[in-house]
Design an enzyme around this catalytic site. Structure first.
Site, PDB file in Angstrom:
ATOM      1  N   PRO A 180      16.811  13.681   8.762  1.00 21.10           N
ATOM      2  CA  PRO A 180      17.289  12.917   9.924  1.00 21.10           C
ATOM      3  C   PRO A 180      16.916  13.589  11.253  1.00 21.10           C
ATOM      4  N   GLY A 201      10.156  13.521  -0.623  1.00 24.22           N
ATOM      5  CA  GLY A 201      11.156  13.761   0.418  1.00 24.22           C
ATOM      6  C   GLY A 201      10.823  14.969   1.267  1.00 24.22           C
ATOM      7  N   GLU A 209       3.521   9.429   8.324  1.00 29.95           N
ATOM      8  CA  GLU A 209       2.356  10.273   8.007  1.00 29.95           C
ATOM      9  C   GLU A 209       1.760  10.900   9.264  1.00 29.95           C
ATOM     10  N   ILE A 236      12.784   7.700   3.199  1.00 33.51           N
ATOM     11  CA  ILE A 236      11.961   8.036   2.045  1.00 33.51           C
ATOM     12  C   ILE A 236      11.530   6.774   1.285  1.00 33.51           C
ATOM     13  N   THR A 237      10.234   6.510   1.329  1.00 33.40           N
ATOM     14  CA  THR A 237       9.662   5.343   0.650  1.00 33.40           C
ATOM     15  C   THR A 237       9.869   5.468  -0.858  1.00 33.40           C
ATOM     16  N   ARG A 290       0.845  -1.206   0.000  1.00 31.72           N
ATOM     17  CA  ARG A 290       0.000   0.000   0.000  1.00 31.72           C
ATOM     18  C   ARG A 290       0.880   1.255   0.000  1.00 31.72           C
TER      19      ARG A 290
HETATM   20  P1  TGC Z   1       1.576  24.892  11.099  1.00 29.27           P
HETATM   21  O1  TGC Z   1       2.046  26.279  11.480  1.00 29.27           O
HETATM   22  O2  TGC Z   1       0.442  24.276  11.812  1.00 29.27           O
HETATM   23  O3  TGC Z   1       1.224  24.889   9.534  1.00 29.27           O
HETATM   24  C1  TGC Z   1       2.063  25.485   8.567  1.00 29.27           C
HETATM   25  C2  TGC Z   1       1.173  25.808   7.379  1.00 29.27           C
HETATM   26  O4  TGC Z   1       0.641  24.585   6.851  1.00 29.27           O
HETATM   27  C3  TGC Z   1      -0.785  24.593   6.943  1.00 29.27           C
HETATM   28  N1  TGC Z   1      -1.181  23.216   7.307  1.00 29.27           N
HETATM   29  C4  TGC Z   1      -1.860  22.414   6.502  1.00 29.27           C
HETATM   30  N2  TGC Z   1      -2.354  22.606   5.274  1.00 29.27           N
HETATM   31  C5  TGC Z   1      -3.016  21.579   4.709  1.00 29.27           C
HETATM   32  N3  TGC Z   1      -3.175  20.388   5.328  1.00 29.27           N
HETATM   33  C6  TGC Z   1      -2.674  20.154   6.550  1.00 29.27           C
HETATM   34  N4  TGC Z   1      -2.830  18.955   7.134  1.00 29.27           N
HETATM   35  C7  TGC Z   1      -1.986  21.197   7.200  1.00 29.27           C
HETATM   36  N5  TGC Z   1      -1.360  21.307   8.390  1.00 29.27           N
HETATM   37  C8  TGC Z   1      -0.881  22.565   8.455  1.00 29.27           C
HETATM   38  C9  TGC Z   1      -1.112  25.607   8.006  1.00 29.27           C
HETATM   39  O5  TGC Z   1      -2.419  26.117   7.830  1.00 29.27           O
HETATM   40  C10 TGC Z   1      -0.041  26.650   7.768  1.00 29.27           C
HETATM   41  O6  TGC Z   1      -0.416  27.393   6.637  1.00 29.27           O
HETATM   42  P2  TGC Z   1      -0.046  28.961   6.550  1.00 29.27           P
HETATM   43  O7  TGC Z   1      -0.652  29.398   5.252  1.00 29.27           O
HETATM   44  O8  TGC Z   1      -0.676  29.588   7.739  1.00 29.27           O
HETATM   45  O9  TGC Z   1       1.445  29.028   6.565  1.00 29.27           O
HETATM   46  O10 TGC Z   1       2.840  23.948  11.092  1.00 29.27           O
HETATM   47  P3  TGC Z   1       3.688  23.405  12.303  1.00 29.27           P
HETATM   48  O11 TGC Z   1       5.135  23.621  11.967  1.00 29.27           O
HETATM   49  O12 TGC Z   1       3.187  23.954  13.615  1.00 29.27           O
HETATM   50  O13 TGC Z   1       3.424  21.829  12.253  1.00 29.27           O
HETATM   51  C11 TGC Z   1       2.150  21.297  12.416  1.00 29.27           C
HETATM   52  C12 TGC Z   1       2.214  19.748  12.367  1.00 29.27           C
HETATM   53  C13 TGC Z   1       2.999  19.209  13.536  1.00 29.27           C
HETATM   54  C14 TGC Z   1       0.770  19.275  12.459  1.00 29.27           C
HETATM   55  C15 TGC Z   1       2.846  19.295  11.043  1.00 29.27           C
HETATM   56  O14 TGC Z   1       4.142  19.692  10.938  1.00 29.27           O
HETATM   57  C16 TGC Z   1       2.761  17.798  10.844  1.00 29.27           C
HETATM   58  O15 TGC Z   1       1.767  17.291  10.329  1.00 29.27           O
HETATM   59  N6  TGC Z   1       3.840  17.024  11.207  1.00 29.27           N
HETATM   60  C17 TGC Z   1       3.920  15.607  10.877  1.00 29.27           C
HETATM   61  C18 TGC Z   1       4.850  15.393   9.706  1.00 29.27           C
HETATM   62  C19 TGC Z   1       4.466  14.222   8.872  1.00 29.27           C
HETATM   63  O16 TGC Z   1       3.364  13.680   8.941  1.00 29.27           O
HETATM   64  N7  TGC Z   1       5.336  13.809   7.973  1.00 29.27           N
HETATM   65  C20 TGC Z   1       5.035  12.781   7.015  1.00 29.27           C
HETATM   66  C21 TGC Z   1       6.089  12.683   5.955  1.00 29.27           C
HETATM   67  S1  TGC Z   1       5.590  11.734   4.522  1.00 29.27           S
HETATM   68  C22 TGC Z   1       5.472  10.156   5.069  1.00 29.27           C
HETATM   69  O17 TGC Z   1       5.577   9.858   6.213  1.00 29.27           O
HETATM   70  C23 TGC Z   1       5.203   9.116   4.037  1.00 29.27           C
HETATM   71  S2  TGC Z   1       5.048   7.532   4.725  1.00 29.27           S
HETATM   72  C24 TGC Z   1       4.767   6.504   3.441  1.00 29.27           C
HETATM   73  C25 TGC Z   1       3.303   6.297   3.151  1.00 29.27           C
HETATM   74  O18 TGC Z   1       2.517   7.260   3.155  1.00 29.27           O
HETATM   75  O19 TGC Z   1       2.922   5.160   2.879  1.00 29.27           O
HETATM   76  P1  FAD Z   2      10.195  12.249  15.817  1.00 34.88           P
HETATM   77  O1  FAD Z   2       9.572  13.438  15.178  1.00 34.88           O
HETATM   78  O2  FAD Z   2      11.606  12.354  16.310  1.00 34.88           O
HETATM   79  O3  FAD Z   2       9.267  11.769  17.006  1.00 34.88           O
HETATM   80  C1  FAD Z   2       9.749  10.981  18.119  1.00 34.88           C
HETATM   81  C2  FAD Z   2       8.645  10.951  19.171  1.00 34.88           C
HETATM   82  O4  FAD Z   2       8.379  12.286  19.608  1.00 34.88           O
HETATM   83  C3  FAD Z   2       7.307  10.416  18.633  1.00 34.88           C
HETATM   84  O5  FAD Z   2       6.697   9.614  19.615  1.00 34.88           O
HETATM   85  C4  FAD Z   2       6.500  11.684  18.424  1.00 34.88           C
HETATM   86  O6  FAD Z   2       5.090  11.471  18.509  1.00 34.88           O
HETATM   87  C5  FAD Z   2       6.977  12.529  19.589  1.00 34.88           C
HETATM   88  N1  FAD Z   2       6.735  13.976  19.395  1.00 34.88           N
HETATM   89  C6  FAD Z   2       6.911  14.700  18.272  1.00 34.88           C
HETATM   90  N2  FAD Z   2       6.555  15.980  18.464  1.00 34.88           N
HETATM   91  C7  FAD Z   2       6.120  16.056  19.738  1.00 34.88           C
HETATM   92  C8  FAD Z   2       5.582  17.128  20.546  1.00 34.88           C
HETATM   93  N3  FAD Z   2       5.397  18.351  20.037  1.00 34.88           N
HETATM   94  N4  FAD Z   2       5.253  16.830  21.809  1.00 34.88           N
HETATM   95  C9  FAD Z   2       5.407  15.573  22.326  1.00 34.88           C
HETATM   96  N5  FAD Z   2       5.898  14.548  21.611  1.00 34.88           N
HETATM   97  C10 FAD Z   2       6.234  14.787  20.344  1.00 34.88           C
HETATM   98  N6  FAD Z   2       8.920  10.612   5.333  1.00 34.88           N
HETATM   99  C11 FAD Z   2       8.876  11.223   4.114  1.00 34.88           C
HETATM  100  O7  FAD Z   2       9.033  12.433   3.999  1.00 34.88           O
HETATM  101  N7  FAD Z   2       8.635  10.490   2.995  1.00 34.88           N
HETATM  102  C12 FAD Z   2       8.441   9.143   3.030  1.00 34.88           C
HETATM  103  O8  FAD Z   2       8.207   8.514   1.981  1.00 34.88           O
HETATM  104  C13 FAD Z   2       8.513   8.484   4.295  1.00 34.88           C
HETATM  105  N8  FAD Z   2       8.394   7.136   4.365  1.00 34.88           N
HETATM  106  C14 FAD Z   2       8.587   6.502   5.569  1.00 34.88           C
HETATM  107  C15 FAD Z   2       8.631   5.097   5.616  1.00 34.88           C
HETATM  108  C16 FAD Z   2       8.877   4.452   6.829  1.00 34.88           C
HETATM  109  C17 FAD Z   2       8.980   2.966   6.867  1.00 34.88           C
HETATM  110  C18 FAD Z   2       9.036   5.208   8.016  1.00 34.88           C
HETATM  111  C19 FAD Z   2       9.240   4.522   9.335  1.00 34.88           C
HETATM  112  C20 FAD Z   2       9.007   6.585   7.972  1.00 34.88           C
HETATM  113  C21 FAD Z   2       8.798   7.248   6.752  1.00 34.88           C
HETATM  114  N9  FAD Z   2       8.835   8.645   6.662  1.00 34.88           N
HETATM  115  C22 FAD Z   2       8.753   9.267   5.441  1.00 34.88           C
HETATM  116  C23 FAD Z   2       9.172   9.446   7.848  1.00 34.88           C
HETATM  117  C24 FAD Z   2       8.005   9.636   8.804  1.00 34.88           C
HETATM  118  O9  FAD Z   2       7.073  10.552   8.287  1.00 34.88           O
HETATM  119  C25 FAD Z   2       8.573  10.102  10.140  1.00 34.88           C
HETATM  120  O10 FAD Z   2       9.244   8.996  10.701  1.00 34.88           O
HETATM  121  C26 FAD Z   2       7.513  10.633  11.087  1.00 34.88           C
HETATM  122  O11 FAD Z   2       6.962  11.846  10.608  1.00 34.88           O
HETATM  123  C27 FAD Z   2       8.047  10.854  12.520  1.00 34.88           C
HETATM  124  O12 FAD Z   2       9.249  11.534  12.502  1.00 34.88           O
HETATM  125  P2  FAD Z   2      10.534  10.960  13.313  1.00 34.88           P
HETATM  126  O13 FAD Z   2      10.697   9.535  12.940  1.00 34.88           O
HETATM  127  O14 FAD Z   2      11.639  11.902  13.068  1.00 34.88           O
HETATM  128  O15 FAD Z   2      10.093  11.004  14.832  1.00 34.88           O
END
Ligand code: TGC
Ligand code: FAD
Length: 396
Positions: free
Chosen positions: A145, A141, A374, A174-175, A101
């Site tokens: 780190p 991406g 995510e 990065i997946t 998926r």
């Molecule tokens: P914050 O100040 O809240 O937001 C910055 C700007 O972004 C807007 N925004 C969004 N817009 C659309 N959808 C959302 N879900 C949004 N969340 C925030 C927000 O309105 C703002 O816009 P503007 O115009 O005012 O500048 O940002 P923050 O730095 O406080 O962070 C908020 C937080 C923690 C929720 C966000 O950074 C977050 O979601 N962190 C988690 C990162 C994450 O999920 N990474 C995933 C990487 S990709 C991946 O993992 C792929 S896995 C493989 C697979 O999918 O199978």
């Molecule tokens: P951290 O951010 O270091 O978090 C460590 C712990 O701290 C967690 O328990 C978290 O919940 C907690 N924490 C974070 N913030 C707070 C807070 N404010 N208060 C209290 N606790 C907090 N990323 C991509 O960009 N592209 C991809 O394709 C992708 N694929 C992935 C595939 C796999 C198999 C994995 C494992 C990860 C992938 N990721 C990808 C990265 C993924 O999105 C991150 O691992 C994820 O967002 C969490 O970041 P981190 O691992 O650095 O954990």
């Protein structure tokens, strides 16, 4: 009087009458993807998982052939199907393996979506048709780190040099990274965060596969190193600026996951129900013990509730009314319930539960990644906490 026995036990889906909530197109998508997974994934996936080697290119072409890649996008060779149909496809894929998926999510919901939503016409016509067929693979991406949950802190830098851009930095986890033809890379610029389409053959770009994972082993996960990667202006995604760009892409992938995780849970639960019917312990089937049925009943309720939530959110998305915090509700609940189901199923299989002969430990281990990527469960709790209180708890 003899105890009452059901001649044909209900599956969890039948008990909730989920079919009555689906239209014919959705049932057809579900059936087609289920068949593909049964034939092309399930017989091989334990081996891919054990060896840590996924034939990603072959699979992408097979998925492209039935229109799975970017299936919810319009035009450019994409199928233009509903969000709900896409969610159901994710569920069936993840019943095979979360890594399968992920291959499809990252291709369609992250890389293709970013190009579709924010790319120029030239970028769309260059990349989307060949990504839809699986001829080209994309990755996304964002994470680094030292910056996962807090991508606002990213250090990858894109600097202007004449008419070009020069990128330096490292992306992590990065997946699809090592098999990708194009990387959607998010970088800090003088003008805020911008997205860049980096052909992976560009000088200075390296992808190093991460091989030490105990989870999502049937998935390619890589470190991307950008060392003086020089790109023309035409490589920038022109229609987005700021962190909202990548974060909006995450809504798409999180939506697929909130359906997908339930597929892993369903596979665990149906495997376990069948196992407990066959396994005799003391003097009767394991399924006939009250202690077993309490577990199976609770898991059936959790799976059905997750399915109802997913379908509700799918209908909202199809009506263009789904908000990011509602996606968080679904991702948090359905992944959390799915991993609890996988772990509980594991107990019912005893020692067999820890092997690759059965899919359960593989799903449980995979769901550890799904819980983290995510947006971790804590990040989604805080997004929901912010929605109900008005206070952001992310920063000190
Ligand atoms: P914050 O100040 O809240 O937001 C910055 C700007 O972004 C807007 N925004 C969004 N817009 C659309 N959808 C959302 N879900 C949004 N969340 C925030 C927000 O309105 C703002 O816009 P503007 O115009 O005012 O500048 O940002 P923050 O730095 O406080 O962070 C908020 C937080 C923690 C929720 C966000 O950074 C977050 O979601 N962190 C988690 C990162 C994450 O999920 N990474 C995933 C990487 S990709 C991946 O993992 C792929 S896995 C493989 C697979 O999918 O199978
Ligand atoms: P951290 O951010 O270091 O978090 C460590 C712990 O701290 C967690 O328990 C978290 O919940 C907690 N924490 C974070 N913030 C707070 C807070 N404010 N208060 C209290 N606790 C907090 N990323 C991509 O960009 N592209 C991809 O394709 C992708 N694929 C992935 C595939 C796999 C198999 C994995 C494992 C990860 C992938 N990721 C990808 C990265 C993924 O999105 C991150 O691992 C994820 O967002 C969490 O970041 P981190 O691992 O650095 O954990």
């Amino acid at each position: 009087m003899k105890p009452q026995q059901n001649s044909a036990p209900d599956s969890p889906d039948q008990l909730f009458d989920i079919d009555s909530l689906l239209n014919d197109e959705e049932k057809a998508v579900r059936a087609a993807v289920r068949q593909l997974v049964d034939e092309r994934v399930k017989p091989y996936v334990a081996d891919w998982y054990q060896t840590g080697h996924l034939p990603a290119r072959d699979l992408a072409k097979q998925f492209g052939e039935i229109g799975l890649l970017g299936m919810h996008l319009e035009g450019y060779g994409c199928a233009g199907m509903s969000a709900t149909a896409y969610g159901l496809a994710c569920l069936e894929l993840e019943a095979g393996d979360s890594g399968i998926r992920s291959l499809v999510s990252v291709q369609g919901s992250l890389a293709m979506h970013a190009i579709h939503a924010y790319g120029s016409e030239d970028q769309r016509t260059e990349w989307l048709p060949k990504m839809a067929t699986g001829e080209a693979i994309g990755c996304f991406g964002l994470t680094e780190p030292d910056h996962g949950s807090d991508p606002a802190g990213m250090r990858t830098l894109a600097k202007r040099e004449g008419d070009d851009w020069v990128l330096n930095g490292t992306k992590m986890w990065i997946t699809n990274g090592s098999v990708a033809d194009v990387a959607v890379v998010w970088a800090r610029t003088d003008d805020g965060v911008r997205g860049f389409l980096v052909p992976t053959s560009t000088f200075g770009f390296t992808a190093n596969e991460i091989t030490t994972k105990m989870s999502l082993r049937a998935s390619v996960t890589s470190e991307l190193v950008l060392s003086g990667v020089r790109l023309p202006e035409s490589a920038v995604l022109p229609n987005v600026r700021g962190l909202g760009g990548p974060l909006s892409c995450l809504n798409e992938a999180r939506f697929g996951i909130l359906f997908g995780a339930l597929g892993a849970a369903r596979d665990c639960l149906t495997t376990t129900i069948a196992y407990t019917q066959d396994r005799r312990i003391f003097d009767k089937p394991l399924a006939a013990y009250q202690a077993t049925q309490l577990k199976l009943a609770d898991m059936t309720v959790a799976l059905g509730n997750g399915m109802l939530l997913a379908l509700h959110l799918g209908r909202l998305k199809d009506a263009h009314q789904l908000r990011p915090e509602q996606v968080s509700l679904g991702k948090l609940n359905n992944v959390r319930e799915s991993i609890a189901i996988a772990r509980q199923c594991r107990t019912l299989l005893g020692a067999n539960g820890i092997t690759l002969e059965y899919p359960i430990m593989r799903h449980a281990n995979n769901l550890e990644s799904v819980l983290t990527y995510e947006g971790t469960s804590e990040v989604h709790q805080m997004i929901i906490g912010q929605a109900v209180t008005g206070h952001s708890a992310f920063r000190g």
